[in-house]
Motif scaffolding. Structure first.
Motif, PDB file in Angstrom:
ATOM      1  N   ALA A   5       0.838  -1.205   0.000  1.00 44.55           N
ATOM      2  CA  ALA A   5       0.000   0.000   0.000  1.00 44.55           C
ATOM      3  C   ALA A   5       0.870   1.252   0.000  1.00 44.55           C
ATOM      4  CB  ALA A   5      -0.938  -0.004   1.204  1.00 44.55           C
ATOM      5  N   LYS A   6       1.929   1.225   0.839  1.00 44.89           N
ATOM      6  CA  LYS A   6       2.830   2.395   0.904  1.00 44.89           C
ATOM      7  C   LYS A   6       3.483   2.627  -0.445  1.00 44.89           C
ATOM      8  CE  LYS A   6       4.139   2.131   5.681  1.00 44.89           C
ATOM      9  NZ  LYS A   6       4.905   1.112   6.334  1.00 44.89           N
ATOM     10  N   ALA A   7       3.928   1.515  -1.104  1.00 52.00           N
ATOM     11  CA  ALA A   7       4.610   1.661  -2.385  1.00 52.00           C
ATOM     12  C   ALA A   7       3.656   2.145  -3.464  1.00 52.00           C
ATOM     13  CB  ALA A   7       5.229   0.321  -2.784  1.00 52.00           C
ATOM     14  N   LEU A   8       2.389   1.692  -3.366  1.00 51.13           N
ATOM     15  CA  LEU A   8       1.415   2.063  -4.393  1.00 51.13           C
ATOM     16  C   LEU A   8       1.151   3.558  -4.399  1.00 51.13           C
ATOM     17  CD1 LEU A   8      -1.374  -0.625  -4.453  1.00 51.13           C
ATOM     18  CD2 LEU A   8       0.141   0.072  -6.283  1.00 51.13           C
ATOM     19  N   VAL A   9       1.156   4.164  -3.200  1.00 51.14           N
ATOM     20  CA  VAL A   9       0.885   5.598  -3.145  1.00 51.14           C
ATOM     21  C   VAL A   9       1.986   6.368  -3.878  1.00 51.14           C
ATOM     22  CG1 VAL A   9       0.587   7.561  -1.602  1.00 51.14           C
ATOM     23  CG2 VAL A   9      -0.437   5.397  -1.032  1.00 51.14           C
ATOM     24  N   HIS A  10       3.214   5.825  -3.805  1.00 51.97           N
ATOM     25  CA  HIS A  10       4.307   6.466  -4.548  1.00 51.97           C
ATOM     26  C   HIS A  10       4.228   6.166  -6.038  1.00 51.97           C
ATOM     27  CE1 HIS A  10       6.597   8.075  -1.264  1.00 51.97           C
ATOM     28  NE2 HIS A  10       6.522   6.941  -0.627  1.00 51.97           N
ATOM     29  N   LYS A  27       1.562   2.635 -10.723  1.00 52.53           N
ATOM     30  CA  LYS A  27       1.656   1.704 -11.852  1.00 52.53           C
ATOM     31  C   LYS A  27       1.869   0.275 -11.370  1.00 52.53           C
ATOM     32  CE  LYS A  27       4.120   4.620 -14.997  1.00 52.53           C
ATOM     33  NZ  LYS A  27       4.914   5.097 -13.899  1.00 52.53           N
ATOM     34  N   ALA A  28       2.356   0.097 -10.127  1.00 50.26           N
ATOM     35  CA  ALA A  28       2.590  -1.251  -9.624  1.00 50.26           C
ATOM     36  C   ALA A  28       1.303  -1.950  -9.204  1.00 50.26           C
ATOM     37  CB  ALA A  28       3.553  -1.185  -8.427  1.00 50.26           C
ATOM     38  N   ALA A  29       0.159  -1.296  -9.413  1.00 54.86           N
ATOM     39  CA  ALA A  29      -1.106  -1.850  -8.910  1.00 54.86           C
ATOM     40  C   ALA A  29      -1.444  -3.194  -9.528  1.00 54.86           C
ATOM     41  CB  ALA A  29      -2.249  -0.868  -9.166  1.00 54.86           C
ATOM     42  N   ILE A  39      -8.186  -0.214  -6.514  1.00 51.77           N
ATOM     43  CA  ILE A  39      -7.009   0.656  -6.345  1.00 51.77           C
ATOM     44  C   ILE A  39      -7.117   1.834  -7.300  1.00 51.77           C
ATOM     45  CG2 ILE A  39      -4.508   0.802  -6.489  1.00 51.77           C
ATOM     46  CD1 ILE A  39      -4.332  -2.115  -5.826  1.00 51.77           C
ATOM     47  N   GLU A  40      -7.573   1.542  -8.537  1.00 50.57           N
ATOM     48  CA  GLU A  40      -7.697   2.622  -9.513  1.00 50.57           C
ATOM     49  C   GLU A  40      -8.689   3.667  -9.018  1.00 50.57           C
ATOM     50  OE1 GLU A  40      -8.858   0.603 -13.061  1.00 50.57           O
ATOM     51  OE2 GLU A  40      -6.811   0.248 -13.688  1.00 50.57           O
ATOM     52  N   THR A  41      -9.795   3.198  -8.389  1.00 51.97           N
ATOM     53  CA  THR A  41     -10.778   4.159  -7.884  1.00 51.97           C
ATOM     54  C   THR A  41     -10.192   5.013  -6.767  1.00 51.97           C
ATOM     55  OG1 THR A  41     -12.275   2.300  -8.142  1.00 51.97           O
ATOM     56  CG2 THR A  41     -13.203   4.324  -7.237  1.00 51.97           C
ATOM     57  N   VAL A  42      -9.479   4.347  -5.824  1.00 48.55           N
ATOM     58  CA  VAL A  42      -8.949   5.077  -4.665  1.00 48.55           C
ATOM     59  C   VAL A  42      -7.905   6.095  -5.088  1.00 48.55           C
ATOM     60  CG1 VAL A  42      -7.552   4.822  -2.599  1.00 48.55           C
ATOM     61  CG2 VAL A  42      -9.422   3.254  -3.005  1.00 48.55           C
ATOM     62  N   LEU A  43      -6.987   5.665  -5.996  1.00 49.47           N
ATOM     63  CA  LEU A  43      -5.882   6.562  -6.340  1.00 49.47           C
ATOM     64  C   LEU A  43      -6.190   7.442  -7.531  1.00 49.47           C
ATOM     65  CD1 LEU A  43      -2.812   4.187  -5.846  1.00 49.47           C
ATOM     66  CD2 LEU A  43      -3.507   6.080  -4.425  1.00 49.47           C
ATOM     67  N   GLY A  44      -7.277   7.116  -8.239  1.00 52.97           N
ATOM     68  CA  GLY A  44      -7.637   7.947  -9.387  1.00 52.97           C
ATOM     69  C   GLY A  44      -6.712   7.785 -10.565  1.00 52.97           C
ATOM     70  N   VAL A  45      -6.213   6.534 -10.804  1.00 57.87           N
ATOM     71  CA  VAL A  45      -5.345   6.311 -11.972  1.00 57.87           C
ATOM     72  C   VAL A  45      -5.866   5.102 -12.724  1.00 57.87           C
ATOM     73  CG1 VAL A  45      -3.219   7.274 -11.063  1.00 57.87           C
ATOM     74  CG2 VAL A  45      -3.861   4.945 -10.498  1.00 57.87           C
ATOM     75  N   LYS A  46      -5.366   4.892 -13.921  1.00 58.80           N
ATOM     76  CA  LYS A  46      -5.752   3.713 -14.693  1.00 58.80           C
ATOM     77  C   LYS A  46      -4.505   2.879 -14.957  1.00 58.80           C
ATOM     78  CE  LYS A  46      -9.864   2.831 -16.851  1.00 58.80           C
ATOM     79  NZ  LYS A  46     -10.031   2.025 -15.691  1.00 58.80           N
TER      80      LYS A  46
END
Lengths: 192, 260
Positions: free
Chosen positions: B62-67, B70-72, B86-93
Motif C-alpha cells: 500500500a505504501k509503495a502504491l501511493v508512490h 503503476k505497480a497496482a 485501487i484505480e478508484t482510490v488513487l484515481g489512476v488507470k
C-alpha cells in the motif's frame, strides 16, 4: 555497599528472571519462535527495566518514603512502567516499523510483565543503592535476553524436527523451558 | 489520619499528572507520519500478505502504491477486482497483468538412490548429495510447496504436487520454496508445457517417465515452437498455437496441456 559484580552475575545467571524466578513467561514463550523478534523483545525489556528501575527508585526514596506512603508503591510503580512502555511503543513504531509489527501485542504486554515489576520490588527489598538498582535491572534484562535467544535458537530447530503432532508448538516449548531451567540450576551456589 | 489520606492522594495524583504530561508530549513528538491515502489503499487489498506483488506485506505494498500507482497490477491474488478498487482510490488507470499459474515440471519417475532418514522437508533432503532421488532434478515429494501455499491450491498425489488451478493465484511462494525448481510460474494462456526440466543427459536413464530427448515432438511441431538440447525438450509459448500434435506424439507422455 553491595558488590556490583555479584549483582550482575546473579541477575543474569544464578537468579535468571525467566528460568530461575519464572517471571515474564508470557513474552518468553510468545516471542521466541524466531531469533530476530526475540532479540528485539529482549532489548526492549532490558531498556524498560533499566529506565523504570531508575525512575521508580528515585520516586521511592525521595517521595514515597519521606512522606510515609510506602504502601503506594505498587500503584506508582505500575503507573511509571505503563507510561514508559507506551512511550517506548511510540518510539519503536516510528524508528523501526518492522520490529513494531514483529513484536505485535507483546510490546504493550511488557507493562504487565511481572519481571519488570519484580525487579523494581527486588531493588527495594534488597535495599540496593541507585547504582546497584540500575545494575540489577540491566542484568535482569540481559538475563531475560539470554534466555529468549537460547529459547529461540532451540525452537527454530524444533520447528523443523519430528515433534509428535499433539506436542507441536507450545507444549514442546514448555518442556524445553523446563529443561533449560533445570540446566540453569547448575549456576546455583555460585554466589551468596 | 485525614492528613495521611490527603498526602497519599495528592502525591499519587501529582505523579499521575506528570506521567500523563510526558505521554502527551511523547505522542506529539514521535508521530509516525502516515499518508491517509495509504490507509485507504490498504483497505482494498486482500490482506493475505502472500508476497506475490514483490512486497513482504500488504501494508508495504500500500505504501509503495501511493508512490507508484503503476505497480497496482502486481497484486495477482486480488486480480481484476482489487485493481479496479485501487484505480478508484488513487484515481489512476493501470493495465492488468496476465493471470499466472504454477506448473509442475516433473513426473517423479526416478527411484530412490538411498534411504533417507533425516528431517522430512524437501529443503533438508536436497542438501544431501542432491537429494534421495536418482535424478538430481526430480521432485523430492516431502511437500515444502504444500506447506507454504496459503490458498490450499497444492495437494500431494504419489509424492508429486498437484496444482488446483481454481485456487492457484500465482503468488510465487511455492516456486521459491522448492529447492529443485520443479515448480514454475507460467501464464494461464500458456497451456502446453513439458513436464520435465532435466538438465543433464546422464539422468535420462534413471527416470521411467521423464523426457528422453528423442526429438519426435520437434518434428511434429508445425510452428517450430519446440527446441531440444541433449537432455530435455522445451516449448516456446510465444510460438505455440496449441494444436497439441506434440502431446499425441510424445512416447513418454511428458508433454501436457492444461486446458482451462
Amino acid at each position: 555497599m553491595e558488590n556490583l559484580f555479584v549483582i550482575i552475575i546473579g541477575a543474569i545467571f544464578v537468579n535468571n528472571f525467566v528460568l530461575s524466578k519464572f517471571l515474564g513467561i508470557c513474552p518468553f514463550l510468545g516471542v521466541s519462535r524466531r531469533w530476530k523478534p526475540a532479540l528485539g523483545m529482549g532489548l526492549a525489556v532490558t531498556g524498560v527495566m533499566g529506565i523504570s528501575s531508575t525512575v521508580v527508585w528515585v520516586i521511592e526514596k525521595l517521595v514515597l518514603i519521606p512522606l510515609n506512603i510506602g504502601y503506594l508503591d505498587i500503584l506508582v510503580f505500575i503507573l511509571v512502567i505503563a507510561s514508559l512502555v507506551q512511550i517506548l511503543e511510540l518510539v519503536i513504531k516510528q524508528y523501526s516499523p518492522s520490529l513494531y509489527n514483529a513484536l505485535g501485542i507483546y510490546l504493550p504486554l511488557i507493562t504487565t510483565n511481572c519481571a519488570v515489576l519484580g525487579v523494581a520490588f527486588l531493588n527495594i527489598q534488597k535495599n540496593y543503592s541507585l547504582v546497584g538498582s540500575i545494575v540489577n535491572a540491566i542484568g535482569g534484562g540481559l538475563g531475560f535476553l539470554l534466555a529468549l535467544l537460547l529459547m529461540s535458537a532451540v525452537r527454530e530447530r524444533l520447528d523443523l524436527g519430528d515433534v509428535p503432532k499433539n506436542f507441536q508448538g507450545i507444549p514442546i516449548a514448555f518442556i524445553t523451558a523446563a529443561l533449560m531451567s533445570m540446566a540453569f540450576l547448575a549456576f546455583s551456589g555460585m554466589i551468596q | 489520619m485525614i492528613q495521611a489520606i490527603m498526602t497519599a492522594l495528592i502525591t499519587a495524583a501529582v505523579i499521575a499528572l506528570l506521567l500523563a504530561i510526558s505521554l502527551a508530549f511523547a505522542s506529539k513528538r514521535f508521530v509516525s507520519k502516515e499518508d491517509p491515502k495509504v490507509d485507504s489503499v490498504f483497505e482494498v487489498l486482500p490482506q493475505s500478505n502472500c508476497g506475490a506483488c514483490g512486497f513482504p506485506s500488504c501494508s508495504e505494498f500500500a505504501k509503495a502504491l501511493v508512490h507508484d500507482p503503476k505497480a497496482a497490477n502486481h497484486c495477482r491474488l486480488g486480480g481484476k477486482k482489487v485493481l479496479e478498487d485501487i484505480e478508484t482510490v488513487l484515481g489512476v488507470k493501470v493495465q492488468q497483468e496476465a493471470q499466472m499459474f504454477a506448473r509442475v515440471l516433473c513426473k517423479s519417475g526416478s527411484k530412490e538412490k538411498f534411504d533417507y532418514h533425516g528431517i522430512r522437508t524437501c529443503k533438508a533432503a536436497s542438501l544431501l548429495s542432491n537429494g534421495p532421488k536418482s535424478c538430481a532434478f526430480s521432485c523430492i515429494g516431502f511437500g515444502d510447496c504444500l506447506k507454504v501455499c496459503q490458498f490450499g491450491a497444492i495437494s500431494m498425489k504419489d509424492s508429486l504436487p498437484v496444482i488446483d488451478d481454481k485456487k492457484c493465484t500465482g503468488c510465487d511462494l511455492c516456486v521459491a520454496a522448492c529447492p529443485k525448481s520443479v515448480l514454475m510460474l507460467s501464464k494461464a494462456t500458456d497451456t502446453v508445457f513439458v513436464a520435465c526440466h532435466n538438465q543433464k543427459k546422464e539422468f535420462i536413464k534413471s527416470c521411467s517417465n521423464g523426457c528422453i530427448a528423442c526429438g519426435l515432438c520437434v518434428k511434429a511441431c508445425k510452428s517450430k515452437a519446440i527446441s531440444i538440447d541433449s537432455s530435455c525438450a522445451k516449448i516456446d509459448p510465444a510460438k505455440c498455437n496449441k494444436c497439441l500434435d506434440c502431446v499425441k506424439v510424445c512416447p513418454r507422455k511428458v508433454i501436457q496441456s492444461q486446458l482451462a
